[in-house]
Design an enzyme around this catalytic site. Structure first.
Site, short mmCIF file in Angstrom:
data_model
loop_
_atom_site.label_atom_id
_atom_site.label_comp_id
_atom_site.label_asym_id
_atom_site.label_seq_id
_atom_site.Cartn_x
_atom_site.Cartn_y
_atom_site.Cartn_z
N ARG A 46 121.32 -54.38 19.25
CA ARG A 46 119.88 -54.97 19.76
C ARG A 46 118.85 -54.40 18.67
O ARG A 46 117.69 -55.10 18.28
CB ARG A 46 119.45 -54.33 21.04
CG ARG A 46 117.88 -54.50 21.43
CD ARG A 46 117.66 -54.27 22.79
NE ARG A 46 118.31 -53.17 23.88
CZ ARG A 46 117.95 -52.04 23.32
NH1 ARG A 46 116.79 -51.69 22.59
NH2 ARG A 46 118.29 -51.22 24.30
N TYR A 98 101.33 -76.43 20.23
CA TYR A 98 102.42 -76.56 20.96
C TYR A 98 102.34 -76.27 22.48
O TYR A 98 101.82 -75.03 22.82
CB TYR A 98 103.69 -75.99 20.20
CG TYR A 98 105.03 -76.03 20.89
CD1 TYR A 98 105.66 -77.19 21.43
CD2 TYR A 98 105.34 -74.83 21.72
CE1 TYR A 98 106.84 -77.37 22.16
CE2 TYR A 98 106.81 -74.78 22.38
CZ TYR A 98 107.35 -75.88 22.66
OH TYR A 98 108.49 -75.94 23.45
N ASP A 170 101.60 -71.22 12.36
CA ASP A 170 102.89 -71.71 12.57
C ASP A 170 103.25 -73.01 11.79
O ASP A 170 102.80 -73.89 11.74
CB ASP A 170 102.73 -72.43 14.20
CG ASP A 170 104.21 -73.09 14.62
OD1 ASP A 170 105.00 -73.37 13.76
OD2 ASP A 170 104.28 -72.96 15.83
N LYS A 195 114.15 -75.68 14.61
CA LYS A 195 113.88 -76.90 14.17
C LYS A 195 114.35 -77.14 12.41
O LYS A 195 115.38 -76.82 12.28
CB LYS A 195 112.12 -77.06 14.07
CG LYS A 195 111.46 -76.84 15.53
CD LYS A 195 112.35 -77.66 16.50
CE LYS A 195 111.40 -77.56 17.75
NZ LYS A 195 111.62 -76.35 18.81
C1 LIG Z 1 105.50 -76.21 16.52
C2 LIG Z 1 106.13 -75.44 17.66
N1 LIG Z 1 106.19 -73.94 17.76
C3 LIG Z 1 106.87 -73.07 18.14
C4 LIG Z 1 107.76 -73.90 18.99
C5 LIG Z 1 108.85 -73.10 20.06
O1 LIG Z 1 109.86 -72.91 19.51
P1 LIG Z 1 111.25 -72.72 20.25
O2 LIG Z 1 111.57 -73.98 21.16
O3 LIG Z 1 112.21 -72.34 19.26
O4 LIG Z 1 111.03 -71.51 21.29
C6 LIG Z 1 108.02 -74.97 19.15
C7 LIG Z 1 109.05 -75.80 19.98
O5 LIG Z 1 109.03 -77.08 20.06
C8 LIG Z 1 107.06 -75.87 18.03
O6 LIG Z 1 107.27 -77.28 18.21
#
Ligand SMILES: Cc1ncc(COP(=O)(O)O)c(C=O)c1O
Length: 379
Positions: A46, A98, A170, A195
């Site tokens: 962990r 998001y 992000d 992604k």
């Molecule tokens: C721009 C963006 N940030 C964060 C996230 C969150 O990521 P996760 O689904 O890996 O938790 C997503 C998920 O679709 C996203 O599109």
């Protein structure tokens, strides 16, 4: 070294014990101590393990940061970053953030005394107006998901410097290859590595890349205390995916441009939102701060009925949430990824019922376009 060389070699040195070119997956929860208080650098998975350390080194290098911390999902990484805030603190977020980040902030973190304001961060004046004495952080997505608004990274970094705010970006939509927020002055970069960074749609993962030691210490404390650090097998998968990030992104970029041009010329498509098209209001800004435009496109077919017809007829393009994998994925943000945003807020920020988001994969682009052409004929 260049980006691809770093992606392939940093953190990925041959295994010193055996010479294996690809380091083994350390699928163990615990490590035997040589004597009381004497470890070989690891004691419990962990807290840390070799696959995580390796991946974190690669990511810090690729994003131009001091250090990085990987988590079991993008949301876990983003949650760790918001834990830099204290009760009473205020943060400014991109309005079309998001949906999961909107849910985390509005429905969970407000219970812990944090406050958030959502503004169109592509408008610098609105960002300035939203700053309060308690503001500690600006958190942006650029381009935004799914409205593809571009925010000026250097200008927001300037505001953050003036007001002593932590600037978080992000970078999921473009990946470290197509955009480098730290080089414009961001303090922290987060990704859903589910992604593009992993790129093969076979695990969820997230990262927070930091530039300041104090943030590194706090985020590492969250990682080992709350226990959402990424597991060995998933670290291995992301490390493997990263080695081809540059070549994948170049293909996402060229396929994205071809699909965007095709859609823009189609009479049943009312609007295409892709920063790579000169018609996009922030095309010049995107050209300035991005290495390319990537594979994410939003387009409007006018109504929920038209969306249903199109999405029920695609064959090669998979009707699925998520993005950034080698395969083309298509979705309707209003009913899928962004359904946790209330309808009035969705309307206000331009997520119409007729909006479709496509994550253009790296298949042969003629096949992607032929599939869209067949489906659009049903609309
Ligand atoms: C721009 C963006 N940030 C964060 C996230 C969150 O990521 P996760 O689904 O890996 O938790 C997503 C998920 O679709 C996203 O599109």
């Amino acid at each position: 070294m260049g980006f691809s060389t770093d992606a392939i070699h940093v953190g990925q040195e041959p295994d010193p014990a055996t010479g294996a070119v690809v380091a083994p997956i350390y699928q163990t929860s615990t490590y035997v101590l040589e004597a009381m208080g004497q470890s070989k650098g690891y004691d419990y998975a962990r807290t840390a393990h070799p696959n995580r350390k390796a991946l974190e080194r690669t990511l810090a290098k690729l994003e131009g940061g001091l250090n990085s911390f990987v988590f079991t999902s993008g949301m876990a990484a983003i949650d760790a970053v918001f834990r830099l805030l204290r009760p009473g603190d205020h943060a400014i977020l991109s309005q079309a953030v998001y949906g999961g980040v909107f849910r985390l902030t509005t429905k969970l973190l407000t219970d812990f005394g944090l406050r958030f304001t959502y503004v169109d961060t592509s408008c610098l004046e609105k960002v300035r107006q939203a700053i309060e004495p308690a503001t500690k952080m600006i958190y942006i997505e650029t381009p935004t998901n799914p409205t593809m608004l571009v925010t000026d990274l250097a200008a927001i970094a300037q505001i953050a410097r003036e007001k002593n705010l932590t600037f978080v970006v992000d970078n999921t939509f473009l990946s470290s290859y197509l955009q480098q927020p730290i080089s414009f002055g961001a303090h922290i970069v987060v990704h859903s590595m589910t992604k593009y960074l992993n790129g093969h749609s076979d695990c969820t993962a997230g990262v927070a890349v930091v530039t300041r030691q104090e943030d590194a210490d706090k985020i590492y404390f969250v990682q080992r205390s709350a226990g959402a650090g990424l597991a060995p097998m998933d670290c291995f998968l992301v490390s493997r995916g990263l080695k081809t990030l540059a070549v994948r992104m170049e293909r996402h970029d060229s396929n994205g441009m071809a699909v965007a041009k095709y859609l823009a010329a189609h009479k049943k498509v009312e609007r295409v939102i892709y920063p790579g098209l000169p018609a996009h209001p922030q095309h010049e800004l995107a050209r300035r701060q991005q290495r390319g435009f990537g594979g994410m496109i939003s387009f409007d077919v006018g109504s929920a009925g038209a969306v249903r017809k199109l999405l029920n007829h695609v064959k090669l393009c998979s009707l699925a949430e998520s993005l950034g994998g080698v395969e083309t994925l298509i979705s309707n943000p209003a009913t899928m990824t962004h359904s946790s945003i209330p309808p009035d807020v969705r309307k206000q920020i331009g997520i119409t019922d007729g909006l479709i988001r496509i994550s253009v994969g790296i298949e042969d682009v003629e096949d992607i376009i032929a599939d869209l052409d067949d489906a659009l004929a049903q609309v």
